[in-house]
Structures are given as C-alpha cells and as structure tokens.
Motif scaffolding. Structure first.
Motif, mmCIF file in Angstrom:
data_model
loop_
_atom_site.group_PDB
_atom_site.id
_atom_site.type_symbol
_atom_site.label_atom_id
_atom_site.label_comp_id
_atom_site.label_asym_id
_atom_site.label_seq_id
_atom_site.Cartn_x
_atom_site.Cartn_y
_atom_site.Cartn_z
ATOM 1 N N THR A 1 0.847 -1.199 0.000
ATOM 2 C CA THR A 1 0.000 0.000 0.000
ATOM 3 C C THR A 1 0.877 1.243 0.000
ATOM 4 O OG1 THR A 1 -1.699 -1.174 1.254
ATOM 5 C CG2 THR A 1 -1.807 1.247 1.238
ATOM 6 N N PRO A 2 0.617 2.179 -0.901
ATOM 7 C CA PRO A 2 1.477 3.370 -0.967
ATOM 8 C C PRO A 2 1.358 4.237 0.271
ATOM 9 C CG PRO A 2 -0.423 3.608 -2.407
ATOM 10 C CD PRO A 2 -0.432 2.191 -1.940
ATOM 11 N N THR A 3 2.460 4.812 0.692
ATOM 12 C CA THR A 3 2.485 5.727 1.825
ATOM 13 C C THR A 3 1.988 7.097 1.378
ATOM 14 O OG1 THR A 3 4.728 6.483 1.352
ATOM 15 C CG2 THR A 3 4.484 4.504 2.730
ATOM 16 N N PRO A 4 1.620 7.993 2.319
ATOM 17 C CA PRO A 4 1.221 9.355 1.935
ATOM 18 C C PRO A 4 2.293 10.064 1.116
ATOM 19 C CG PRO A 4 0.593 8.932 4.211
ATOM 20 C CD PRO A 4 1.411 7.754 3.773
ATOM 21 N N LEU A 5 3.566 9.873 1.482
ATOM 22 C CA LEU A 5 4.647 10.493 0.721
ATOM 23 C C LEU A 5 4.690 9.943 -0.700
ATOM 24 C CD1 LEU A 5 7.184 12.270 0.525
ATOM 25 C CD2 LEU A 5 8.509 10.308 1.377
ATOM 26 N N GLN A 6 4.558 8.635 -0.839
ATOM 27 C CA GLN A 6 4.600 8.018 -2.161
ATOM 28 C C GLN A 6 3.471 8.535 -3.044
ATOM 29 O OE1 GLN A 6 4.770 3.704 -2.103
ATOM 30 N NE2 GLN A 6 3.899 3.566 -4.159
ATOM 31 N N LYS A 7 2.289 8.716 -2.474
ATOM 32 C CA LYS A 7 1.155 9.217 -3.250
ATOM 33 C C LYS A 7 1.430 10.607 -3.805
ATOM 34 C CE LYS A 7 -2.491 6.628 -0.834
ATOM 35 N NZ LYS A 7 -3.701 6.747 0.021
ATOM 36 N N VAL A 8 2.037 11.452 -2.974
ATOM 37 C CA VAL A 8 2.335 12.810 -3.418
ATOM 38 C C VAL A 8 3.387 12.801 -4.516
ATOM 39 C CG1 VAL A 8 3.299 15.031 -2.695
ATOM 40 C CG2 VAL A 8 1.647 13.864 -1.241
ATOM 41 N N VAL A 9 4.446 12.013 -4.339
ATOM 42 C CA VAL A 9 5.509 11.936 -5.339
ATOM 43 C C VAL A 9 4.962 11.402 -6.662
ATOM 44 C CG1 VAL A 9 7.706 10.862 -5.939
ATOM 45 C CG2 VAL A 9 7.320 11.665 -3.607
ATOM 46 N N GLU A 10 4.113 10.383 -6.584
ATOM 47 C CA GLU A 10 3.550 9.823 -7.811
ATOM 48 C C GLU A 10 2.623 10.809 -8.505
ATOM 49 O OE1 GLU A 10 1.773 6.211 -6.507
ATOM 50 O OE2 GLU A 10 3.684 5.114 -6.443
ATOM 51 N N ALA A 11 1.849 11.577 -7.720
ATOM 52 C CA ALA A 11 0.969 12.578 -8.328
ATOM 53 C C ALA A 11 1.773 13.651 -9.045
ATOM 54 C CB ALA A 11 0.082 13.211 -7.249
ATOM 55 N N PHE A 12 2.912 14.030 -8.492
ATOM 56 C CA PHE A 12 3.774 15.011 -9.137
ATOM 57 C C PHE A 12 4.349 14.473 -10.458
ATOM 58 C CE2 PHE A 12 4.507 17.699 -5.236
ATOM 59 C CZ PHE A 12 4.245 18.910 -5.858
ATOM 60 N N ASN A 13 4.524 13.154 -10.562
ATOM 61 C CA ASN A 13 5.221 12.573 -11.704
ATOM 62 C C ASN A 13 4.310 11.871 -12.705
ATOM 63 O OD1 ASN A 13 8.408 12.650 -11.409
ATOM 64 N ND2 ASN A 13 7.547 12.449 -9.341
ATOM 65 N N THR A 14 3.008 12.027 -12.562
ATOM 66 C CA THR A 14 2.067 11.366 -13.464
ATOM 67 C C THR A 14 1.462 12.377 -14.426
ATOM 68 O OG1 THR A 14 1.528 9.742 -11.748
ATOM 69 C CG2 THR A 14 0.010 9.933 -13.613
ATOM 70 N N THR A 15 1.708 12.187 -15.702
ATOM 71 C CA THR A 15 1.161 13.086 -16.701
ATOM 72 C C THR A 15 -0.356 12.951 -16.802
ATOM 73 O OG1 THR A 15 1.290 13.763 -19.021
ATOM 74 C CG2 THR A 15 1.482 11.406 -18.560
ATOM 75 N N ARG A 16 -1.003 14.015 -17.191
ATOM 76 C CA ARG A 16 -2.457 13.961 -17.398
ATOM 77 C C ARG A 16 -2.810 13.511 -18.813
ATOM 78 N NH1 ARG A 16 -4.641 18.746 -17.643
ATOM 79 N NH2 ARG A 16 -2.664 19.867 -17.804
ATOM 80 N N PHE A 17 -1.833 13.540 -19.712
ATOM 81 C CA PHE A 17 -2.117 13.299 -21.120
ATOM 82 C C PHE A 17 -1.409 12.039 -21.623
ATOM 83 C CE2 PHE A 17 -2.011 18.083 -20.874
ATOM 84 C CZ PHE A 17 -3.386 18.233 -20.836
ATOM 85 N N SER A 18 -2.153 11.114 -22.170
ATOM 86 C CA SER A 18 -1.545 9.969 -22.839
ATOM 87 C C SER A 18 -1.240 10.347 -24.282
ATOM 88 C CB SER A 18 -2.485 8.757 -22.792
ATOM 89 O OG SER A 18 -3.720 9.060 -23.408
ATOM 90 N N VAL A 19 -0.333 9.623 -24.908
ATOM 91 C CA VAL A 19 0.115 9.980 -26.247
ATOM 92 C C VAL A 19 -0.991 9.827 -27.283
ATOM 93 C CG1 VAL A 19 0.951 7.698 -26.948
ATOM 94 C CG2 VAL A 19 2.097 9.761 -27.812
ATOM 95 N N ASP A 20 -1.982 8.961 -27.023
ATOM 96 C CA ASP A 20 -3.030 8.766 -28.021
ATOM 97 C C ASP A 20 -4.013 9.931 -28.083
ATOM 98 O OD1 ASP A 20 -4.314 8.346 -25.635
ATOM 99 O OD2 ASP A 20 -4.913 6.284 -26.040
ATOM 100 N N LEU A 21 -3.848 10.917 -27.217
ATOM 101 C CA LEU A 21 -4.655 12.133 -27.309
ATOM 102 C C LEU A 21 -4.108 13.096 -28.357
ATOM 103 C CD1 LEU A 21 -5.375 12.910 -23.537
ATOM 104 C CD2 LEU A 21 -6.950 11.949 -25.227
ATOM 105 N N PHE A 22 -2.979 12.750 -28.956
ATOM 106 C CA PHE A 22 -2.342 13.634 -29.920
ATOM 107 C C PHE A 22 -2.073 12.877 -31.216
ATOM 108 C CE2 PHE A 22 -1.468 15.153 -25.711
ATOM 109 C CZ PHE A 22 -1.584 16.524 -25.803
ATOM 110 N N SER A 23 -2.002 13.621 -32.313
ATOM 111 C CA SER A 23 -1.792 13.019 -33.622
ATOM 112 C C SER A 23 -0.913 13.920 -34.474
ATOM 113 C CB SER A 23 -3.143 12.804 -34.320
ATOM 114 O OG SER A 23 -2.968 12.464 -35.681
ATOM 115 N N ARG A 24 -0.117 13.301 -35.347
ATOM 116 C CA ARG A 24 0.726 14.055 -36.269
ATOM 117 C C ARG A 24 0.191 14.057 -37.696
ATOM 118 N NH1 ARG A 24 7.084 12.836 -34.856
ATOM 119 N NH2 ARG A 24 7.324 14.463 -33.289
ATOM 120 N N GLY A 25 -1.019 13.618 -37.906
ATOM 121 C CA GLY A 25 -1.597 13.683 -39.237
ATOM 122 C C GLY A 25 -1.055 12.638 -40.172
#
Length: 751
Positions: free
Chosen positions: A70-94
């Motif tokens: 189970t993640p600790t409170p510190l681990q949760k904060v660190v992971e939230a800082f390092n998790t992007t909101r955008f996956s690559v499939d939300l973008f396209s190069r045409g």
C-alpha cells in the motif's frame, strides 16, 4: 454578422460565419473569494527534496515493494507530481506523404539522468538558477520515439519529458537496465524471471503496472549482464512474450530490445545488427536497437536477415559521442552525425545521447550549436507534421504559443507576471520547422524572440527584408550590387490533418512592430478537397495581420467548412506566413486556388520582384522604392490556434479551480486542487499559481509546492486578526490559450 461569399469550388465551399474578433487583449477580470478547508499534515517531517524528484528503482526488490504494498502518503504525493495527465493517443501528427520516412529514436542519456535545474523537479524551476539554460529537444518534429535512459535498474522518465513527448505525439519510453560488472548482474537477471505461486512472472506484472500508472508508451530493455545458470536464460523467451502481450493489452505500450545479450551463449555480446544470435529477441519485441559498431556490410545483412518489413522496426544505433567506434569505419560522432547516418538507407536511426551539444560543448552557445547539429540530422531524417490534440470523433486542436519551456520572464496574455529566469520542459510547444532551414535568400525570415511573449517565454518574430539590413546606407543604388531575395510565402507548420468538422475556427494573436502602412503580413491556412485520394479543389483561409504597433491584437474567425460528398475528404494542409505590398481587406477572407493546377501547390500572393540589372532605384523617406515597400518590416506572433471539432466548442473551455487543499512539509507547503463538478482537467493546458497575487510558477499537474518562507513570512497579508490569512489563487489556461481566473482561497498560516 459578417458573411463573405468565396465562390464555389465545384460543390465545395468555405464560408465565414460569426463576428470577427479584432481587438486589443484586456487584463484579467474579477475573481471570487473562498475559505480553504484545513487538512492534516502527515508529511511534516519531509522536505521538498523528498517530493520534487523523479522516480526510479535501483533494485528489483524496490520495484516489487512498490508494486505490492500500500502506498504511503509520501509516495502518493511523489507519484501525483510525476504522473502526466495526457496519454500519447490524445495527440496526432496527421497523415504522412510517404511511408518510407526514416524514423528517429532518440535515447536521451545526460549525466546519468534526473539532474537538478534540468529535469529533476516535476514542477520546473521558478526561478531557474542556470539563467534559463537547460537541455531540451529543440526540434521534436524530427523525433519519432523517445527513450529516457539512466543507470538505474528501472527508469521512469521525468514528468517534463513525458509531457513534452506526448504534446508532440512522441511515444515516451522508460528503461529496464542490467549493466556493470557481471557479478552485479548475477542474481538480478535471475530474479527478473521469478514466478509467483500461480506460475505468473512477478516482474512482468510490476512493469505493466508501472507503465499503466505513469502513462508510459513502452520500455527499452538493456540487458548487459548474464544469468548465473545458462538454463535460466531459456525463461527469457516466455518472459518477453508475456511482457509484450500484457503491455499491448494494457495501453498499447511496446517493448524495444537493445542489442547487448545473446541467450544461446548466455553472455554479453554486441552483434551490431540482427542475425541468428539475437533474432528471437528481435521477433519477440516491437523494436530493435542495434549497437553502434556496425559496418555497411552489417546493414546489408540486416536486410537479408529480416527483410524490408523487418527493417521498419530496426533502429540502427549511433553514439553521438563517438565512443567505441571501430577505427577505419570513418565515423566520428558530434557534428559529423548527420553525414554518418546518411548511409542508413533502409532502416531507421537510433540516436544515443544527442545532449552532447549541451553536456560537452557547454550551454553558453547551446541553441546555436544544437541547431547546427540537428540541421545535419534533418538531411536524412525529415521533419514530421506538427502534432494536434485529438478532440472527440474526428476533431482536433492545433495550438502553439512558441514556448520552449524556458525564458527570462513569464507572460500570461501579454502581461509579464514573473521577471526572472525560469524553466519547465513540460510547457514546451511547437515552433516553425523553417527555423531549421537556411533563410539567407528569403525575404521572409522567422525566428524565436526571447525578449517578449504573449503566454510563456517566447514569441515568433517574422521579418520582411528584400535586400538585407545594409541596403539603406545610401538613397540611390544600382541593383547589380544588391542581394535580391525571394519574396515567397513561408511555411510555418505542416498540419496535413483530415477535417471532419463542419466548423473551423482560426485564431492568431500578434503585435506589429511598425506603424500601419500599405503593406502587411498575412497568415494563410491552406486546404484541399480530396476525392479518391487525389486533389479535387484547394484554397486558402487568409488572415491579414493589421493592428496597432506595440500592442497585442487577436484576430479570431469561424468558418463553415466546405460541403462535400461521402467520397470527398477535407484536409487542412499547411499554415503559411506571407507579405503583401498592396492594400488588402482588414478582415479574413477565402482565396480559391483550385484552378491553378490539378495537384496542390503553394501559390505566392506576391511574386518575386524583377528589375533590370542597370536600373537605378531610389528610396523615398517612407521606405518605398519606386512605389513598393522595401523597408525592413517586422511582426511578433504570440500564439496561433486552429480548432476543428464536431463537438460544441464551448465545451472545450476549462472550468475554474473549485477546491483547494494544502499539506505542510518541513520546508514547504503543497497545494492541490480540483475543478468544478462535471468538468475535466484534460481540457486544461497548465495552471498558474499565485500566492498573495505574486506568481509562484506554472505547472502541468494539479499540485504545486510553495516554499515555506513564502508561505509563512513574505506573503502574509492583512493586519490584526487578519494577519495570519494567506491568499492563494490558481488560474487555468485552456488548450487554446484561454484564461480562467481562479477564485481567491484564504488559508490560516498557523493552521
């Protein structure tokens, strides 16, 4: 409503709809006040260094603990800082014009990774102690895959790299590495094959969980070690098959194998290509990165061993530092890289450690040195289309503010809110591909301007100069002495995006640098109507850039897209900038180019000027030569947006921050927030954080650490009973650059 007929395009027509917005940008409006709730402080014993860092694992034991406990409170904060909101499939190069494009894999290895003032802090650096100097990919359009390499066992790319890559539609890979002395490798590779009570591979589960959580697009496997018992090497084949299968079912993530280990011999061996010694690993993975010591004979052997289709997933490795190159091959690395990789004709390229331009040559002239390096690369690896944000079913947004993720000041809608150096690579945005080209013989020149910005730290400066800067040293001159430059439109961005929307909105914010004159710059969005993949008709949406010198002006226009049959496709092709001398309409309009040629060509709005060699020309006081304007003219462009979506465009707007909390650390305070119910934060580009109306920084994740000194002393407001109140505001910038002013939240600094 202003409506202008644009002529029929044989059944296809663009029409203007709605009012054209053409006004100076105004300052942000009023905001609301709220009292923030108090929360417990479980992290009071930790410092900002414990949370503002990257995530990596030095042992498999650490990875297993992370995956199962189970993640600790510190681990949760660190992971939230390092998790992007955008996956690559939300973008396209045409769409691509050719399937034969040489792909480029960039393997970034810079001083072992996770460097302070470079990429370690997920919220960037405000201020930045290296005067805004940091390594970044200046030309991401050349890159097709990105691998973040460090010398940890398990490497997760820092947030700024994941954000940047995904913004440019580049898959971003982490690394699994076993290297060093063989004794160190013993036990670690053995344990990697461990199974649970159900016979499942323990670390396949752990790696898949890691990739899913941090929205990575795959892993590079670098096995420079061997098993303690050759029999254990046989487990590597089913282990790879399981990992590849589970990664694909997870989020389409992929596995790349580095050419370093040979299972049949259970030893580290660099084959420098694909043959019978490593073919099983080639076959079981999605990509194969060869070692760097190859010869042309080995390149030819690759083709015969795996075929042309197999070469599509083969990346021929090249070390920019030139380390370990075999004498006699003629490869040197460095600025010779572009020339050296030109012989890689059928495969793609795996470029290792291009940060050589920064780490070895130094950051004083980094941008100039780096541009020269990538110019050589671009002779073999051609730029891709710019990326767009995919919206709904068939819609998209293209937006750029020309930000490079660094600057000497930070601006929001033309207002300078931070007057110091800063860096946050996650904010990097698109810049014109023509900056990499030789513009010596072009009257139009585009370059980045770091002294001004509309939002972020840069803007684009466009200049028009037919003769050169020294031409006005005399009032009369023979043209035989002149360097007469080509006056043609210049491509800023290649879109090549199919448009299924019935509505297209184009918006441009700009600032003229000279008083209004008879000449003008104009932005041009080119389009084609395709029938059975052939050009049926074409045209341009033209936006004259008229305004008052020294003021940011925004021009916005909605167009109804051409009517077309089910067998016809609308493609938005390129964005251009051009310069015209004659008086033109101040309003956007449509130009039909479908009668020029059967196939699409870029048609200049002003033809190259021609004069007799011995003709004498003189310049008037207002800079006109024989009635035409030849004076140097400049314009700054702050941002450009193209929005083509089937959805209600109002739904794309960001909501305000609706809830704000804080957690105290030993030396800082972590702010975290949510948006109004029913709104998604993925319509937000980034947030700006203010404490007592003083800008603290810009972030791509919904939390931010504020220094405790700022929190407890300098920013305290009020007097008497109000002295312990502190005001916090979070403003939201949307995917199209629109600003949502946040409410004021008041905290009890002693609570």
């Amino acid at each position: 409503m202003v409506t202008q007929s644009c002529g029929r395009l044989e059944g296809a027509r663009f029409e203007e709809s709605g009012e054209s917005r053409h006004q100076a940008v105004k300052a942000p409006g009023k905001h609301e006040d709220h009292v923030a709730p108090l929360v417990n402080d479980p992290l009071i014993s930790f410092s900002s260094n414990d949370v503002l860092k990257g995530i990596s694992f030095d042992t498999l034991t650490e990875l297993e603990k992370w995956a199962t406990e189970t993640p600790t409170p510190l681990q949760k904060v660190v992971e939230a800082f390092n998790t992007t909101r955008f996956s690559v499939d939300l973008f396209s190069r045409g769409s691509h014009s050719s399937d034969d494009k040489v792909k480029l894999l960039v393997c970034h290895d810079f001083k072992g990774g996770y460097q302070t003032n470079e990429d370690l802090s997920p919220q960037g650096y405000f201020p930045h102690l290296q005067n805004g100097n940091r390594y970044f990919l200046q030309f991401p359009e050349l890159c097709d895959l990105f691998v973040y390499f460090s010398h940890h066992c398990i490497t997760i790319p820092p947030l700024c790299w994941v954000d940047m890559c995904h913004r440019f539609a580049i898959p971003c890979y982490g690394t699994v590495a076993f290297e060093g002395k063989e004794k160190k490798g013993f036990g670690r590779l053995d344990r990697l094959m461990a199974r649970d009570n159900h016979g499942e591979f323990v670390f396949v589960k752990a790696l898949v969980k890691l990739v899913r959580m941090f929205k990575l697009d795959g892993l590079l496997l670098n096995f420079e070690a061997k098993f303690s018992d050759p029999k254990l090497a046989k487990d590597l084949v089913p282990w790879l098959a399981k990992l590849r299968g589970d990664m694909r079912s997870c989020n389409g993530a992929k596995v790349i194998w580095y050419d370093a280990y040979v299972g049949s011999k259970n030893q580290v061996q660099y084959v420098n290509g694909v043959n019978h010694l490593n073919y099983e690993y080639f076959d079981l993975t999605d990509g194969f990165l060869t070692n760097y010591w190859w010869s042309e004979n080995e390149l030819e052997a690759n083709l015969s061993n795996v075929g042309k289709l197999g070469l599509s997933k083969t990346f021929v490795g090249y070390d920019v530092w030139g380390r370990g190159l075999i004498p006699g091959l003629g490869r040197k690395g460095g600025f010779n890289t572009g020339k050296d990789i030109a012989i890689i004709k059928d495969s793609s390229v795996g470029l290792f450690a291009p940060a050589w331009t920064y780490e070895f040559l130094g950051y004083e002239n980094f941008k100039e040195n780096d541009a020269a390096f990538w110019k050589g690369i671009s002779e073999t690896v051609k730029p891709d289309n710019v990326s767009v944000r995919v919206i709904g079913d068939g819609g998209f947004i293209f937006h750029t503010n020309f930000n490079q993720g660094t600057g000497s000041s930070f601006y929001v809608l033309g207002e300078r809110v931070f007057d110091d150096f800063w860096a946050n690579g996650g904010l990097q945005n698109q810049i014109p591909e023509t900056i990499l080209e030789d513009q010596t013989n072009s009257a139009l020149k585009v370059e980045l301007d770091g002294t001004d910005s509309f939002t972020g730290g840069n803007c684009l400066k466009v200049s028009h100069d037919v003769f050169g800067k020294d031409i006005f040293s005399s009032r009369s001159f023979p043209t035989k002495l002149l360097n007469w430059r080509t006056d043609m439109p210049k491509t800023l961005f290649s879109l090549n995006q199919n448009c299924h929307s019935s509505n297209v909105k184009v918006c441009c914010t700009f600032q003229p640098c000279q008083p209004a004159s008879k000449s003008s710059f104009q932005l041009q969005l080119c389009y084609q109507i395709l029938r059975r993949h052939k050009v049926y008709s074409s045209g341009k949406l033209i936006f004259p850039l008229h305004g008052i010198s020294g003021e940011w002006v925004t021009v916005e226009k909605h167009f109804i897209s051409p009517r077309r049959s089910e067998k016809e496709t609308l493609k938005l092709t390129v964005l251009e900038i051009s310069h015209v001398d004659s008086d033109i309409s101040p309003l956007p309009y449509v130009e039909d180019t479908s009668n020029d040629k059967d196939e699409w060509v870029v048609i200049p709005t002003a033809h190259p000027r021609k004069v007799e060699e011995d003709m004498e020309l003189s310049i008037s006081d207002d800079g006109f030569v024989n009635g035409s304007n030849f004076a140097l003219e400049e314009i700054k462009i702050g941002e450009i947006s193209v929005v083509a979506t089937l959805d209600n465009q109002a739904a794309l707007r960001c909501s305000k921050v609706a809830g704000l909390k804080h957690l105290k650390l030993k030396d800082s305070v972590i702010l975290s927030w949510t948006h109004e119910s029913g709104f998604k934060d993925d319509h937000c580009d980034f947030w700006c954080v203010y404490v007592n109306d003083i800008f603290q920084g810009a972030t791509t994740v919904s939390q931010f650490a504020v220094d405790a000194g700022e929190w407890n002393q300098r920013n305290i407001v009020g007097s008497g009973s109000e002295a312990a109140k502190l005001k916090v505001r979070i403003d939201t910038l949307s995917l199209t650059g629109e600003l949502q002013i946040g409410a004021n939240y008041y905290f009890n600094c002693n609570g």
